[in-house]
Design an enzyme around this catalytic site. Structure first.
Site, short mmCIF file in Angstrom:
data_model
loop_
_atom_site.label_atom_id
_atom_site.label_comp_id
_atom_site.label_asym_id
_atom_site.label_seq_id
_atom_site.Cartn_x
_atom_site.Cartn_y
_atom_site.Cartn_z
CG HIS A 41 62.21 -62.21 -9.83
ND1 HIS A 41 62.11 -63.23 -8.92
CD2 HIS A 41 62.22 -62.80 -11.04
CE1 HIS A 41 62.06 -64.41 -9.57
NE2 HIS A 41 62.13 -64.15 -10.86
CG ASP A 89 61.04 -61.40 -13.52
OD1 ASP A 89 62.28 -61.22 -13.43
OD2 ASP A 89 60.23 -61.00 -12.67
CB SER A 183 65.96 -56.75 -11.86
OG SER A 183 66.97 -57.71 -11.67
N1 LIG Z 1 73.73 -60.15 -15.32
C1 LIG Z 1 72.41 -60.65 -15.07
C2 LIG Z 1 71.76 -59.96 -13.91
C3 LIG Z 1 70.76 -58.99 -14.16
C4 LIG Z 1 70.13 -58.38 -13.07
C5 LIG Z 1 70.48 -58.70 -11.75
C6 LIG Z 1 71.50 -59.66 -11.53
N2 LIG Z 1 71.94 -60.04 -10.28
C7 LIG Z 1 71.25 -59.85 -9.11
O1 LIG Z 1 70.16 -59.36 -9.02
C8 LIG Z 1 71.98 -60.31 -7.89
C9 LIG Z 1 73.35 -60.48 -7.93
C10 LIG Z 1 74.03 -60.89 -6.76
C11 LIG Z 1 73.36 -61.13 -5.58
C12 LIG Z 1 71.98 -60.94 -5.57
N3 LIG Z 1 71.09 -61.07 -4.56
C13 LIG Z 1 69.89 -60.75 -5.06
C14 LIG Z 1 68.66 -60.76 -4.26
N4 LIG Z 1 67.49 -60.41 -4.86
O2 LIG Z 1 68.74 -61.08 -3.09
C15 LIG Z 1 69.95 -60.42 -6.38
C16 LIG Z 1 71.30 -60.53 -6.70
C17 LIG Z 1 72.13 -60.27 -12.61
#
Ligand SMILES: NCc1cccc(NC(=O)c2cccc3[nH]c(C(N)=O)cc23)c1
Length: 232
Positions: A41, A89, A183
């Site tokens: 991702h 992923d 991530s």
């Molecule tokens: N706790 C689990 C966990 C682990 C890793 C990452 C995430 N939360 C996001 O990554 C995230 C969160 C909020 C808005 C967002 N917008 C986007 C985006 N790619 O536009 C990602 C996010 C959650």
């Protein structure tokens, strides 16, 4: 990382910061001198932008002895990965050259035995992801310890409702959790990387949405195959 603490500087020398146009977007970690493992991702909106990997860092901005930005020579998202779900992923990044290994830059072994980590095992996850709900971004690496929860609990109707496959694992997300920008980072249990952070439902710090990781062991053959073919 929500409600974690600053990591001891350079005690996680395998940690990588994936950067787009000089801005941290995802975590990752060194699995071989020229290879970083992260999440597929993380390359969703990279086209046209400068994609680099920072190794040897604690602070994203301060000068540090062994900090170095590497260009990405090649990127290999898992063929099964897609934008609609969290399946497969994983992302392998081949650096422009072998990283110079030292006290601040080291490889982290990953689990090759395909067996679930027992529930309640306390593992550690680190990253430069957001540290609160207003999206504050830390300059220095954060870490948090989280207990593994069983796939059955994680798949409960009120949690991830059956979407957690045997190639995924979960940790409790009550208060302390991973979040945006974490991530791609490793879930480390007993000094071995067992999982890779995936955004999943993107929710952070809500106990009803446990954190999800791609388990690494089921992908050991794919990882070895890509590294072998690309070096050849
Ligand atoms: N706790 C689990 C966990 C682990 C890793 C990452 C995430 N939360 C996001 O990554 C995230 C969160 C909020 C808005 C967002 N917008 C986007 C985006 N790619 O536009 C990602 C996010 C959650």
């Amino acid at each position: 990382i929500l409600r974690g603490s600053e990591a001891r500087p350079h005690l996680k020398p395998y940690m990588a910061s994936l950067q787009l146009d000089g801005q941290h977007v995802c975590g990752g970690f060194l699995i071989a001198p020229q290879w970083v493992l992260s999440a597929a991702h993380c390359i969703e909106e990279t086209h046209g932008k400068l994609f680099q990997v920072l190794l040897g860092a604690h602070s994203l901005t301060e000068p540090e002895p062994h900090k170095r930005l590497y260009q990405v020579h090649a990127q290999f998202p898992h063929p099964g990965s897609n934008i609609h779900n969290n399946k497969d992923d994983l992302l392998l990044l081949q650096l422009e050259e072998k990283a110079e290994l030292n006290a601040d830059v080291r490889v982290l072994p990953f689990q090759r035995e395909d067996r679930d980590v027992a529930a309640d095992t306390v593992c550690e996850v680190a990253g430069w992801g957001t540290t609160d709900h207003s999206g504050s971004r830390p300059d220095r690496l954060q870490q948090v310890e989280r207990p593994v929860i069983s796939r059955d609990v994680c798949n409960h109707r009120t949690r991830h409702d059956g979407t957690i496959t045997r190639n995924m694992m979960c940790t409790d997300s009550r208060r302390k959790d991973t979040c945006k920008g974490d991530s791609g980072g490793p879930l480390v249990c007993g000094g071995v990387a067992e999982g890779v952070v995936t955004a999943g439902s993107r929710v952070c710090g809500n106990y009803k949405k446990p954190a999800i990781y791609t388990r690494i062991a089921p992908y050991a053959a794919w990882i070895d195959g890509v590294m072998a073919s690309a070096d050849a």
